[in-house]
Every structure is written in C-alpha cells, then in structure tokens.
Scaffold this active site. Structure first.
Site, PDB file in Angstrom:
ATOM      1  N   GLY A 131       0.845  -1.198   0.000  1.00  0.00           N
ATOM      2  CA  GLY A 131       0.000   0.000   0.000  1.00  0.00           C
ATOM      3  C   GLY A 131       0.870   1.234   0.000  1.00  0.00           C
ATOM      4  N   ALA A 132       2.018   1.117  -0.710  1.00  0.00           N
ATOM      5  CA  ALA A 132       3.087   2.120  -0.576  1.00  0.00           C
ATOM      6  C   ALA A 132       2.752   3.466  -1.213  1.00  0.00           C
ATOM      7  CB  ALA A 132       4.381   1.567  -1.170  1.00  0.00           C
ATOM      8  N   ALA A 133       1.693   3.505  -2.019  1.00  0.00           N
ATOM      9  CA  ALA A 133       1.284   4.784  -2.612  1.00  0.00           C
ATOM     10  C   ALA A 133       0.242   5.491  -1.748  1.00  0.00           C
ATOM     11  CB  ALA A 133       0.716   4.555  -4.015  1.00  0.00           C
ATOM     12  N   GLY A 134      -0.164   4.858  -0.645  1.00  0.00           N
ATOM     13  CA  GLY A 134      -1.221   5.424   0.202  1.00  0.00           C
ATOM     14  C   GLY A 134      -0.689   6.443   1.194  1.00  0.00           C
TER      15      GLY A 134
ATOM     16  N   VAL B 148      -0.801  -3.970   9.308  1.00  0.00           N
ATOM     17  CA  VAL B 148      -1.434  -2.707   9.683  1.00  0.00           C
ATOM     18  C   VAL B 148      -2.839  -2.615   9.090  1.00  0.00           C
ATOM     19  CG1 VAL B 148      -1.238  -0.177   9.544  1.00  0.00           C
ATOM     20  CG2 VAL B 148       0.833  -1.595   9.766  1.00  0.00           C
ATOM     21  N   GLY B 149      -2.989  -3.092   7.843  1.00  0.00           N
ATOM     22  CA  GLY B 149      -4.263  -2.981   7.131  1.00  0.00           C
ATOM     23  C   GLY B 149      -5.391  -3.666   7.890  1.00  0.00           C
TER      24      GLY B 149
ATOM     25  N   ILE C 219      -0.759   6.536   4.630  1.00  0.00           N
ATOM     26  CA  ILE C 219       0.036   6.092   5.794  1.00  0.00           C
ATOM     27  C   ILE C 219       1.486   5.888   5.368  1.00  0.00           C
ATOM     28  CG2 ILE C 219       0.458   4.206   7.424  1.00  0.00           C
ATOM     29  CD1 ILE C 219      -2.551   3.862   7.680  1.00  0.00           C
TER      30      ILE C 219
ATOM     31  N   ASN D 288     -10.457  -8.899   2.110  1.00  0.00           N
ATOM     32  CA  ASN D 288      -9.136  -8.896   2.747  1.00  0.00           C
ATOM     33  C   ASN D 288      -8.536 -10.292   2.897  1.00  0.00           C
ATOM     34  OD1 ASN D 288      -8.158  -6.155   3.360  1.00  0.00           O
ATOM     35  ND2 ASN D 288     -10.191  -5.973   4.263  1.00  0.00           N
TER      36      ASN D 288
ATOM     37  N   HIS E  35      -8.048  -4.735  17.269  1.00  0.00           N
ATOM     38  CA  HIS E  35      -7.900  -3.334  16.859  1.00  0.00           C
ATOM     39  C   HIS E  35      -9.226  -2.903  16.226  1.00  0.00           C
ATOM     40  CE1 HIS E  35      -6.373   0.400  15.376  1.00  0.00           C
ATOM     41  NE2 HIS E  35      -6.630   0.070  14.136  1.00  0.00           N
TER      42      HIS E  35
ATOM     43  N   ASP F 106      -3.204   2.453  19.279  1.00  0.00           N
ATOM     44  CA  ASP F 106      -4.155   2.499  20.393  1.00  0.00           C
ATOM     45  C   ASP F 106      -3.406   2.664  21.720  1.00  0.00           C
ATOM     46  OD1 ASP F 106      -6.285   1.676  18.495  1.00  0.00           O
ATOM     47  OD2 ASP F 106      -5.192  -0.211  18.520  1.00  0.00           O
TER      48      ASP F 106
END
Length: 334
Positions: free
Chosen positions: A12-15, A130-131, A17, A106, A188, A160
């Site tokens: 998800g490197a373009a996102g 993390v996702g 976070i 997912n 989470h 958290d």
C-alpha cells in the site's frame, strides 16, 4: 565495515500512511542510524504512476542510508529476500459495505501476500500487519505462510497504546514518556480494551499507579476507554481522512521495539498469537497482549491480576475476534 543493507517492503506504498512512514524508515528512525536500507514499495497496478512520484521524492530527500528504492506491483519482486514486511495495504471499508464483505476481500489479499512471504521472503522475516481488520488479516497471512514461525507475525495495536498513554498523560499534566505499561487487550476495533490497571505515571519523579495519579475512576472506566476505542473515527470525522501521521509513528515504534527491544521494566501492546497465554483467551487468535521484547523476540507478560471489570471487556473483544476468525476461515477454505 558498513552493515549490509536490509530489505524492507511496505505494501500500500502509494497510500497516505506509507507517505508518512517511508521517510522515517529511510532516515534511520526505525532500524538504526547506521543500517543501510533497500526499500521495496508494493502496490496495485493502478497506483504505479503514484509510486513513481514517491520514488522521486525519496531520491530527492538524499538520505545516506537509503541504498535503493524498488517500486513494484508484483509479489515475487515485493517479497523477495526481505528482512521486514510492513503490510499497510488492505481493502478499506466502503460506505454501505458489510463487515463480512470487507473480511472476504481482505482474506483474498492476505492469503496471496502470506503465500508470497512463504515462497520468497527470508524465514526470519518480521511481518507487521497494519491494514484492517488487522488482527484477522494477520492471522490469515500467517496461516498462508506455514514455513515462517507464527511468532514472526504481529499486528499493530501500538497506535491504540500510544493514544491511551497520551490521554492519561494529558489528564495528569505530564509528558507522554512519563506514562508506562498501559495495555491494549484484544482487537484493533471499537471493542478493544485499553487497560490502565497496571500502568504507572511518573509524577514529580515518583512512579504512581495510574488510578492514583488520575484520581478519577469514573473517567478511567468511561470516557477514557471510549475515547481510545473511537479515536480513529473521530480523526476521520475531523480530517475527512484517516489517521496517517499517528499510524506511521506507531508503526515506527512497533518495528523499532522489535528490532531493538523494549526498555527494562516496560511492556508495550501488540497483536500476537494467543497460543499459551495465561489469560484464558482462545489460542488460535491474533490478540493484543502486553509484551516485552529482547533479541527480536517478544514474550507475553504473564500472570497480571485481572479484575472482573477487565475480564468482561477482555472476553468481549475475544468473542468478536473468534467470530471474525471463523468468518475469515470460511472464506479461506472456499
């Protein structure tokens, strides 16, 4: 001799976070100030043009530790020989989407990534999921990578944990480093249980139990818990975007503690396999527990006394995780 570079993949490197995270990793905040890094950026094909921009920016930061940046949409490139995997990318919940549909999407993603880790990554790889739903995604990834030790997988509940520490610190009028040993139990999600029964606050140089330092049991058992549970939603409501900066900071804290260990006498929270826990939590779950870390190996903090108030909350979040797991495993077997 300069150290050999380690390979770190971020999905998800373009996102957003990842955008907050990559600079800290490449600068040396996570794996050490003298540890060269090869960063592998994995995302889906439509995001490749965006990734090119991220690569340019990383190059333009002129960071001495960053030896190479590899953008890719292929898992066989992304997971090849990696030392650390930070799995940020997941299918976000869309409006009107049932939790079940979210889980199904997912399961497919993390089954693929787990299988790729199994096939291409080093067997010593440390995997942080993390996702969301992070606990169950982590479980699916681990089950799909049978040759990598279960204890190498963890999911992020450090955000958290940091939120809980900060709330207590603000309440006591101290800086957040004066609060230690808060615990996030469970999922989470909004059922997680932030617990300060074992936390200590350093007030004027004296370590005091959190309940004595805060002096407000009603708040600690009410608004404090709901504030931490619902903080992510509150940030989205205010920013119209999810909490990227604080999530990136928490990812850095989590991975740095895995790499360098926790401080003596302190424990942190992370989602890990519940196998062999002393708290009566079902074993085949990724559940957030208090852990201490030494030599890149975590150990659960066992035998903390649990009162009835805590017990009920710990069981409720475990029940949600069991339901999530069972739904996910149904999809996995299809």
């Amino acid at each position: 001799m300069p150290a050999e570079p380690i390979r770190v993949v971020v999905t998800g490197a373009a996102g957003q976070i990842a955008y907050s995270l990559l600079y800290s990793i490449a600068k040396g905040d996570v794996f050490g100030k003298d540890q060269p890094i090869i960063l592998v950026l994995l995302d889906i094909p439509p995001m490749l043009p965006v990734l090119d921009g991220v690569v340019m920016e990383l190059q333009d930061c002129a960071l001495p530790l960053l030896r190479e940046v590899i953008p890719t949409d292929k898992v066989e490139v992304g997971f090849k020989d990696i030392d650390a995997a930070i799995l940020v990318g997941s299918m976000p919940r869309k409006e009107g989407m049932e939790r079940k549909d979210l889980l199904k999407a997912n399961v497919a993603i993390f089954k693929t990534q787990g299988a790729a880790l199994d096939k291409y990554a080093k067997k010593t790889v440390k995997v942080l999921v993390v996702g969301n739903p992070a606990n169950t995604n982590c479980l699916i990834a681990s089950k799909s990578a049978p040759s990598i030790p279960k204890e190498n997988f963890s999911c992020l509940t450090r955000l958290d944990h940091n939120r809980a520490s900060s709330q207590v610190a603000m309440r006591c009028g101290v800086s957040s480093d004066k609060v230690k040993n808060v615990i996030i139990w469970g999922n989470h999600s909004s059922t997680q249980y932030p617990d300060v029964h074992h936390a200590k606050v350093n007030v004027h140089g004296t370590e005091t139990p959190a309940y004595d330092a805060v002096k407000d049991e009603t708040w600690l058992r009410g608004d404090f818990i709901s504030t931490v549970q619902l903080r992510g939603a509150a940030v989205i409501k205010a920013r119209k975007l999810s909490s990227a900066m604080s999530a990136a900071k928490a990812i850095c804290d989590h991975m740095r503690d895995i790499w360098f260990g926790t401080k003596e006498g302190e424990f942190i929270s992370m989602g890990v396999y519940a196998t062999g826990n002393s708290y009566g939590i079902p074993e085949d779950l990724i559940y957030s527990f208090p852990v201490e870390i030494k030599n890149k190996t975590w150990k659960m903090v066992d035998g903390l006394p649990i009162n009835d108030f805590s017990r009920a909350k710990m069981d409720a979040t475990a029940a949600e995780l069991v339901e999530e797991r069972d739904t996910a495993l149904d999809f996995l077997s299809q």
